[in-house]
Design a protein around this motif. Sequence first.
Motif, mmCIF file in Angstrom:
data_model
loop_
_atom_site.group_PDB
_atom_site.id
_atom_site.type_symbol
_atom_site.label_atom_id
_atom_site.label_comp_id
_atom_site.label_asym_id
_atom_site.label_seq_id
_atom_site.Cartn_x
_atom_site.Cartn_y
_atom_site.Cartn_z
ATOM 1 N N ILE A 303 0.818 -1.239 0.093
ATOM 2 C CA ILE A 303 -0.016 0.081 -0.024
ATOM 3 C C ILE A 303 0.955 1.134 -0.034
ATOM 4 O O ILE A 303 1.635 1.494 0.667
ATOM 5 N N LEU A 304 0.592 2.228 -0.901
ATOM 6 C CA LEU A 304 1.314 3.356 -0.933
ATOM 7 C C LEU A 304 0.504 4.543 -0.417
ATOM 8 O O LEU A 304 -0.817 4.701 -0.898
ATOM 9 N N ILE A 305 1.086 5.391 0.232
ATOM 10 C CA ILE A 305 0.021 6.469 0.896
ATOM 11 C C ILE A 305 0.835 7.627 0.209
ATOM 12 O O ILE A 305 2.138 7.976 0.884
ATOM 13 N N HIS A 306 0.236 8.690 -0.212
ATOM 14 C CA HIS A 306 0.922 10.035 -0.618
ATOM 15 C C HIS A 306 0.125 11.106 -0.037
ATOM 16 O O HIS A 306 -1.191 11.219 0.164
ATOM 17 N N ILE A 307 0.839 12.057 0.528
ATOM 18 C CA ILE A 307 0.366 13.169 1.026
ATOM 19 C C ILE A 307 1.254 14.285 0.484
ATOM 20 O O ILE A 307 2.218 14.689 0.748
ATOM 21 N N SER A 308 0.321 15.223 -0.106
ATOM 22 C CA SER A 308 0.785 16.566 -0.994
ATOM 23 C C SER A 308 0.325 17.870 -0.594
ATOM 24 O O SER A 308 -0.939 17.901 0.009
ATOM 25 N N ASP A 309 1.510 18.713 -0.448
ATOM 26 C CA ASP A 309 0.871 20.011 -0.064
ATOM 27 C C ASP A 309 1.179 21.172 -1.146
ATOM 28 O O ASP A 309 2.137 20.790 -2.326
ATOM 29 N N THR A 310 0.546 22.296 -1.018
ATOM 30 C CA THR A 310 1.070 23.432 -1.994
ATOM 31 C C THR A 310 1.831 24.282 -1.286
ATOM 32 O O THR A 310 1.541 25.624 -1.501
ATOM 33 N N GLY A 311 3.042 23.982 -0.207
ATOM 34 C CA GLY A 311 3.519 24.695 0.655
ATOM 35 C C GLY A 311 4.868 25.446 0.083
ATOM 36 O O GLY A 311 4.876 25.502 -1.461
ATOM 37 N N MET A 312 5.796 25.796 0.687
ATOM 38 C CA MET A 312 6.899 26.538 0.345
ATOM 39 C C MET A 312 7.850 25.545 -0.643
ATOM 40 O O MET A 312 8.646 25.957 -1.175
ATOM 41 N N GLY A 313 7.782 24.155 -0.196
ATOM 42 C CA GLY A 313 8.781 23.270 -0.818
ATOM 43 C C GLY A 313 10.253 23.184 -0.132
ATOM 44 O O GLY A 313 10.232 24.021 0.593
ATOM 45 N N ILE A 314 10.852 22.097 -0.331
ATOM 46 C CA ILE A 314 12.181 21.923 -0.015
ATOM 47 C C ILE A 314 13.316 22.042 -1.193
ATOM 48 O O ILE A 314 13.157 21.462 -2.073
ATOM 49 N N ALA A 315 14.309 22.699 -0.881
ATOM 50 C CA ALA A 315 15.443 22.684 -1.894
ATOM 51 C C ALA A 315 16.206 21.287 -2.028
ATOM 52 O O ALA A 315 16.257 20.455 -1.090
ATOM 53 N N ASP A 316 16.533 20.777 -3.168
ATOM 54 C CA ASP A 316 17.015 19.855 -3.493
ATOM 55 C C ASP A 316 18.580 19.314 -2.559
ATOM 56 O O ASP A 316 18.488 18.230 -2.106
ATOM 57 N N ASP A 317 19.124 20.426 -2.367
ATOM 58 C CA ASP A 317 20.343 19.953 -1.256
ATOM 59 C C ASP A 317 19.865 19.789 -0.145
ATOM 60 O O ASP A 317 20.614 19.392 0.745
ATOM 61 N N GLU A 318 18.682 20.235 0.407
ATOM 62 C CA GLU A 318 18.307 19.732 1.824
ATOM 63 C C GLU A 318 17.444 18.579 1.898
ATOM 64 O O GLU A 318 17.264 18.078 3.131
ATOM 65 N N LEU A 319 16.921 17.911 1.039
ATOM 66 C CA LEU A 319 16.320 16.710 0.783
ATOM 67 C C LEU A 319 16.759 15.579 1.667
ATOM 68 O O LEU A 319 15.979 14.846 2.520
ATOM 69 N N PRO A 320 17.999 15.414 1.375
ATOM 70 C CA PRO A 320 18.735 14.320 2.274
ATOM 71 C C PRO A 320 18.751 14.364 3.703
ATOM 72 O O PRO A 320 18.982 13.458 4.427
ATOM 73 N N ASN A 321 18.655 15.570 4.078
ATOM 74 C CA ASN A 321 18.801 15.914 5.652
ATOM 75 C C ASN A 321 17.595 15.992 6.401
ATOM 76 O O ASN A 321 17.572 16.216 7.759
ATOM 77 N N ILE A 322 16.360 15.935 5.587
ATOM 78 C CA ILE A 322 15.094 16.224 6.360
ATOM 79 C C ILE A 322 14.678 15.517 7.371
ATOM 80 O O ILE A 322 13.864 15.605 8.329
ATOM 81 N N PHE A 323 15.154 13.971 7.392
ATOM 82 C CA PHE A 323 14.700 13.083 8.360
ATOM 83 C C PHE A 323 15.723 13.142 9.423
ATOM 84 O O PHE A 323 15.739 12.235 10.407
#
Length: 382
Positions: A303-323
């Motif tokens: 099962i795949l659950i997707h949660i999408s928003d129209t917010g500010m977004g995240i820069a590509d160089d910061e994606l690996p660190n958000i967790f």
Amino acid sequence: MLNKLSLQIKLTLLTGCIIILVTTCLTGISIGNFGYSFSIAPIPALSVTPVGGKDINGSLNEKAPSHDGRMAALEKAKQDFAARSIIWMMLIMIIGIGMVYFILGKALKPMTTLNTMIKGINEHNLSTKIIISSKDEVGSLAESFNIMLDRLNRSFENQKQFAANAAHELKTPLATIKAGIQVLKMDEAPSVNDYKENIDITEQSTERLIKVVDDLLNLNSTKNEHFAGEIALQEVIEDILNELSIFIDERNIAVSFENCEHTFIGNKSLIHRALYNLIENAVKYNGSGGRIQINSEMIETVILIHISDTGMGIADDELPNIFEPFYRVDKSRSREIAGSGLGLAIVKSIVEKHKGQVRVRSEQGVGTTFSLQFSSNDSDLG
């Protein structure tokens, strides 16, 4: 006793035993064959002319050897051969073992170098690279050890960063409480309103401390959870939206969800917490009048659950660190938006406990989509 010897000496002793066994056997066989050959060889015929008589030429034969004399000479030759064979055997043993020790020393030199370099590595120089020129198993071992050092170095750095961030998150509300108390102490006659204001600030700071501590406990919890419960996805999402309804209405955010009638196996309270954190972030980091879309799909037993928003977004160089614990994407707004900075780290921990995966896609100024993948089969949870 053998455990205290070096590998070079151990291998030398082992090879030396083999050399001794082989050379001893070969020497014994050669001596035996020599004696056997003489024992079956015919003895040359002796002169029939008696000692002191005349030979066929008419001369006296005073020194003609007897049969016993010839046998004694053969026995002496046999003994001499055996003695020389044993001497050569000892020389071959000594030279062979010495050569084995020398060659093993050369062969094991990279191992000795590796051992010396490893002894010099500690928590202060984990970035050191071990360089071994050989391309054999020792070189492969050095390469694997370098990979392990990189992992350890990253782990140590993450721990240091985690400790620094945790200290900062705990220090800020404590500093706020202390500042309020100091202000009251400086005022010679504080009013009731001053006390009330200070109490409100202290309460907010205390709640923040409690939230940080609770999140830390949840993040590092190792207790065995029950994962065999059936989870109705739509029911969980509806409960979360009811809990967040006040904040959703305040920001005038439109929320829609579809295809969420699926059920899967897991721990309901943990899944509720993971989805709550993601939907709460979608609300907090969304713009006023924005949208949140939740949907799911079932692919065989996944099962795949997707949660999408129209917010500010995240820069590509910061994606690996958000967790990472306490990592904040928008540091300038980190104090304006409530939170401990542990929300996504908890999400990742919960998903991994369910042997699932979490992915994120984002574009600055457009929005972010988090995708959670779980198995609908309880056997996959082990």
